[in-house]
Design a protein around this motif. Sequence first.
Motif, PDB file in Angstrom:
ATOM      1  N   VAL A 155       0.881  -1.163   0.000  1.00  0.00           N
ATOM      2  CA  VAL A 155       0.000   0.000   0.000  1.00  0.00           C
ATOM      3  C   VAL A 155       0.918   1.213   0.000  1.00  0.00           C
ATOM      4  O   VAL A 155       1.769   1.354   0.886  1.00  0.00           O
ATOM      5  CB  VAL A 155      -0.919   0.018   1.238  1.00  0.00           C
ATOM      6  N   THR A 156       0.759   2.075  -1.004  1.00  0.00           N
ATOM      7  CA  THR A 156       1.657   3.223  -1.153  1.00  0.00           C
ATOM      8  C   THR A 156       0.927   4.535  -0.872  1.00  0.00           C
ATOM      9  O   THR A 156      -0.299   4.604  -0.892  1.00  0.00           O
ATOM     10  CB  THR A 156       2.252   3.266  -2.571  1.00  0.00           C
ATOM     11  N   SER A 157       1.713   5.558  -0.648  1.00  0.00           N
ATOM     12  CA  SER A 157       1.173   6.887  -0.381  1.00  0.00           C
ATOM     13  C   SER A 157       0.708   7.530  -1.681  1.00  0.00           C
ATOM     14  O   SER A 157       1.408   7.489  -2.690  1.00  0.00           O
ATOM     15  CB  SER A 157       2.246   7.758   0.276  1.00  0.00           C
ATOM     16  N   SER A 158      -0.460   8.146  -1.639  1.00  0.00           N
ATOM     17  CA  SER A 158      -1.002   8.809  -2.820  1.00  0.00           C
ATOM     18  C   SER A 158      -0.452  10.229  -2.985  1.00  0.00           C
ATOM     19  O   SER A 158      -0.626  10.846  -4.024  1.00  0.00           O
ATOM     20  CB  SER A 158      -2.531   8.850  -2.744  1.00  0.00           C
ATOM     21  N   MET A 159       0.199  10.735  -1.940  1.00  0.00           N
ATOM     22  CA  MET A 159       0.796  12.075  -1.999  1.00  0.00           C
ATOM     23  C   MET A 159       1.810  12.230  -0.886  1.00  0.00           C
ATOM     24  O   MET A 159       1.873  11.408   0.024  1.00  0.00           O
ATOM     25  CB  MET A 159      -0.281  13.152  -1.887  1.00  0.00           C
ATOM     26  N   ALA A 160       2.596  13.290  -0.973  1.00  0.00           N
ATOM     27  CA  ALA A 160       3.568  13.590   0.085  1.00  0.00           C
ATOM     28  C   ALA A 160       2.834  14.174   1.287  1.00  0.00           C
ATOM     29  O   ALA A 160       1.865  14.922   1.128  1.00  0.00           O
ATOM     30  CB  ALA A 160       4.613  14.564  -0.425  1.00  0.00           C
ATOM     31  N   GLY A 161       3.280  13.811   2.470  1.00  0.00           N
ATOM     32  CA  GLY A 161       2.658  14.342   3.682  1.00  0.00           C
ATOM     33  C   GLY A 161       3.264  13.719   4.920  1.00  0.00           C
ATOM     34  O   GLY A 161       4.208  12.931   4.849  1.00  0.00           O
ATOM     35  N   MET A 181      -3.604   7.856   8.459  1.00  0.00           N
ATOM     36  CA  MET A 181      -4.106   9.183   8.121  1.00  0.00           C
ATOM     37  C   MET A 181      -2.891  10.073   7.865  1.00  0.00           C
ATOM     38  O   MET A 181      -1.989  10.157   8.705  1.00  0.00           O
ATOM     39  CB  MET A 181      -4.939   9.751   9.274  1.00  0.00           C
ATOM     40  N   LEU A 182      -2.863  10.695   6.690  1.00  0.00           N
ATOM     41  CA  LEU A 182      -1.796  11.623   6.352  1.00  0.00           C
ATOM     42  C   LEU A 182      -2.296  13.053   6.468  1.00  0.00           C
ATOM     43  O   LEU A 182      -3.490  13.315   6.290  1.00  0.00           O
ATOM     44  CB  LEU A 182      -1.332  11.422   4.900  1.00  0.00           C
ATOM     45  N   GLU A 183      -1.386  13.973   6.729  1.00  0.00           N
ATOM     46  CA  GLU A 183      -1.695  15.393   6.637  1.00  0.00           C
ATOM     47  C   GLU A 183      -0.846  15.972   5.518  1.00  0.00           C
ATOM     48  O   GLU A 183       0.366  15.768   5.470  1.00  0.00           O
ATOM     49  CB  GLU A 183      -1.381  16.139   7.925  1.00  0.00           C
ATOM     50  N   SER A 184      -1.510  16.650   4.602  1.00  0.00           N
ATOM     51  CA  SER A 184      -0.815  17.296   3.504  1.00  0.00           C
ATOM     52  C   SER A 184      -1.528  18.609   3.208  1.00  0.00           C
ATOM     53  O   SER A 184      -2.750  18.616   3.016  1.00  0.00           O
ATOM     54  CB  SER A 184      -0.823  16.394   2.275  1.00  0.00           C
ATOM     55  N   GLU A 222      -6.484  16.411   5.938  1.00  0.00           N
ATOM     56  CA  GLU A 222      -6.291  15.033   6.397  1.00  0.00           C
ATOM     57  C   GLU A 222      -6.727  14.091   5.280  1.00  0.00           C
ATOM     58  O   GLU A 222      -7.838  14.201   4.767  1.00  0.00           O
ATOM     59  CB  GLU A 222      -7.084  14.774   7.664  1.00  0.00           C
ATOM     60  N   ILE A 223      -5.842  13.185   4.908  1.00  0.00           N
ATOM     61  CA  ILE A 223      -6.097  12.261   3.807  1.00  0.00           C
ATOM     62  C   ILE A 223      -6.004  10.835   4.341  1.00  0.00           C
ATOM     63  O   ILE A 223      -4.930  10.391   4.754  1.00  0.00           O
ATOM     64  CB  ILE A 223      -5.077  12.446   2.657  1.00  0.00           C
ATOM     65  N   PRO A 224      -7.128  10.091   4.345  1.00  0.00           N
ATOM     66  CA  PRO A 224      -7.063   8.693   4.791  1.00  0.00           C
ATOM     67  C   PRO A 224      -6.411   7.820   3.711  1.00  0.00           C
ATOM     68  O   PRO A 224      -6.642   8.022   2.518  1.00  0.00           O
ATOM     69  CB  PRO A 224      -8.530   8.314   5.000  1.00  0.00           C
ATOM     70  N   ILE A 225      -5.591   6.882   4.147  1.00  0.00           N
ATOM     71  CA  ILE A 225      -5.014   5.880   3.248  1.00  0.00           C
ATOM     72  C   ILE A 225      -5.756   4.580   3.524  1.00  0.00           C
ATOM     73  O   ILE A 225      -5.658   4.015   4.611  1.00  0.00           O
ATOM     74  CB  ILE A 225      -3.499   5.697   3.486  1.00  0.00           C
ATOM     75  N   GLY A 228       4.237  10.837  12.662  1.00  0.00           N
ATOM     76  CA  GLY A 228       5.266  11.872  12.574  1.00  0.00           C
ATOM     77  C   GLY A 228       6.216  11.712  11.407  1.00  0.00           C
ATOM     78  O   GLY A 228       6.966  12.635  11.086  1.00  0.00           O
ATOM     79  N   ASP A 229       6.192  10.551  10.750  1.00  0.00           N
ATOM     80  CA  ASP A 229       7.079  10.325   9.603  1.00  0.00           C
ATOM     81  C   ASP A 229       6.599  11.128   8.397  1.00  0.00           C
ATOM     82  O   ASP A 229       5.402  11.211   8.129  1.00  0.00           O
ATOM     83  CB  ASP A 229       7.109   8.844   9.200  1.00  0.00           C
ATOM     84  N   PHE A 230       7.554  11.708   7.656  1.00  0.00           N
ATOM     85  CA  PHE A 230       7.219  12.355   6.391  1.00  0.00           C
ATOM     86  C   PHE A 230       7.371  11.312   5.291  1.00  0.00           C
ATOM     87  O   PHE A 230       8.374  10.596   5.244  1.00  0.00           O
ATOM     88  CB  PHE A 230       8.140  13.541   6.106  1.00  0.00           C
ATOM     89  N   VAL A 231       6.365  11.218   4.433  1.00  0.00           N
ATOM     90  CA  VAL A 231       6.412  10.255   3.325  1.00  0.00           C
ATOM     91  C   VAL A 231       6.207  10.999   2.007  1.00  0.00           C
ATOM     92  O   VAL A 231       5.560  12.046   1.961  1.00  0.00           O
ATOM     93  CB  VAL A 231       5.347   9.143   3.479  1.00  0.00           C
ATOM     94  N   ASN A 232       6.772  10.458   0.961  1.00  0.00           N
ATOM     95  CA  ASN A 232       6.618  11.009  -0.375  1.00  0.00           C
ATOM     96  C   ASN A 232       5.588  10.202  -1.157  1.00  0.00           C
ATOM     97  O   ASN A 232       5.308   9.045  -0.814  1.00  0.00           O
ATOM     98  CB  ASN A 232       7.953  10.994  -1.125  1.00  0.00           C
TER      99      ASN A 232
END
Length: 72
Positions: A4-10, A31-34, A38-41, A57-61
Amino acid sequence: MKEVTSSMAGTVLNVMAKEGEPVAQGQDLLMLESMKMEIPIESPYAGTVKELKAGIGDFVNEGDVLVILEGE
Protein backbone atom coordinates in the motif's frame (compact mmCIF):
# COMPACT_ATOMS: atom_id res chain seq x y z
CA MET A 1 2.38 -9.77 -0.64
CA LYS A 2 0.86 -6.48 -1.64
CA GLU A 3 2.14 -2.98 -0.97
CA VAL A 4 0.00 0.00 0.00
CA THR A 5 1.66 3.22 -1.15
CA SER A 6 1.17 6.89 -0.38
CA SER A 7 -1.00 8.81 -2.82
CA MET A 8 0.80 12.07 -2.00
CA ALA A 9 3.57 13.59 0.08
CA GLY A 10 2.66 14.34 3.68
CA THR A 11 3.15 13.57 7.36
CA VAL A 12 1.64 10.51 9.06
CA LEU A 13 -0.89 11.80 11.61
CA ASN A 14 -2.32 8.49 12.80
CA VAL A 15 -1.84 4.76 12.27
CA MET A 16 -5.08 2.79 12.62
CA ALA A 17 -3.75 -0.65 11.65
CA LYS A 18 -1.51 -2.95 13.69
CA GLU A 19 0.90 -5.61 12.49
CA GLY A 20 -0.79 -9.01 12.44
CA GLU A 21 -4.28 -7.48 12.26
CA PRO A 22 -6.72 -8.52 9.52
CA VAL A 23 -8.05 -5.63 7.43
CA ALA A 24 -10.93 -5.32 4.99
CA GLN A 25 -10.80 -3.73 1.57
CA GLY A 26 -11.54 -0.01 2.01
CA GLN A 27 -10.55 0.05 5.69
CA ASP A 28 -8.51 3.09 6.77
CA LEU A 29 -4.91 2.12 7.57
CA LEU A 30 -3.25 5.49 8.14
CA MET A 31 -4.11 9.18 8.12
CA LEU A 32 -1.80 11.62 6.35
CA GLU A 33 -1.70 15.39 6.64
CA SER A 34 -0.82 17.30 3.50
CA MET A 35 -1.36 21.01 2.94
CA LYS A 36 -3.43 21.17 6.16
CA MET A 37 -5.83 18.49 4.87
CA GLU A 38 -6.29 15.03 6.40
CA ILE A 39 -6.10 12.26 3.81
CA PRO A 40 -7.06 8.69 4.79
CA ILE A 41 -5.01 5.88 3.25
CA GLU A 42 -7.36 2.95 2.67
CA SER A 43 -6.50 -0.67 2.10
CA PRO A 44 -7.06 -1.53 -1.55
CA TYR A 45 -7.18 -5.22 -0.60
CA ALA A 46 -8.43 -7.49 2.16
CA GLY A 47 -5.64 -9.25 4.01
CA THR A 48 -3.41 -9.17 7.08
CA VAL A 49 -0.99 -6.38 7.94
CA LYS A 50 2.47 -7.94 7.65
CA GLU A 51 4.53 -4.80 8.18
CA LEU A 52 4.01 -1.09 8.85
CA LYS A 53 6.67 0.93 7.03
CA ALA A 54 5.70 4.37 8.42
CA GLY A 55 4.82 5.67 11.86
CA ILE A 56 3.25 8.75 13.40
CA GLY A 57 5.27 11.87 12.57
CA ASP A 58 7.08 10.33 9.60
CA PHE A 59 7.22 12.35 6.39
CA VAL A 60 6.41 10.26 3.32
CA ASN A 61 6.62 11.01 -0.38
CA GLU A 62 4.14 10.07 -3.08
CA GLY A 63 4.69 6.42 -3.97
CA ASP A 64 6.42 5.46 -0.72
CA VAL A 65 5.41 2.05 0.66
CA LEU A 66 3.41 2.54 3.87
CA VAL A 67 2.03 -0.93 4.62
CA ILE A 68 2.72 -4.46 3.40
CA LEU A 69 -0.28 -6.79 3.33
CA GLU A 70 -0.38 -10.55 2.88
CA GLY A 71 -3.10 -13.06 2.24
CA GLU A 72 -6.41 -13.02 0.44
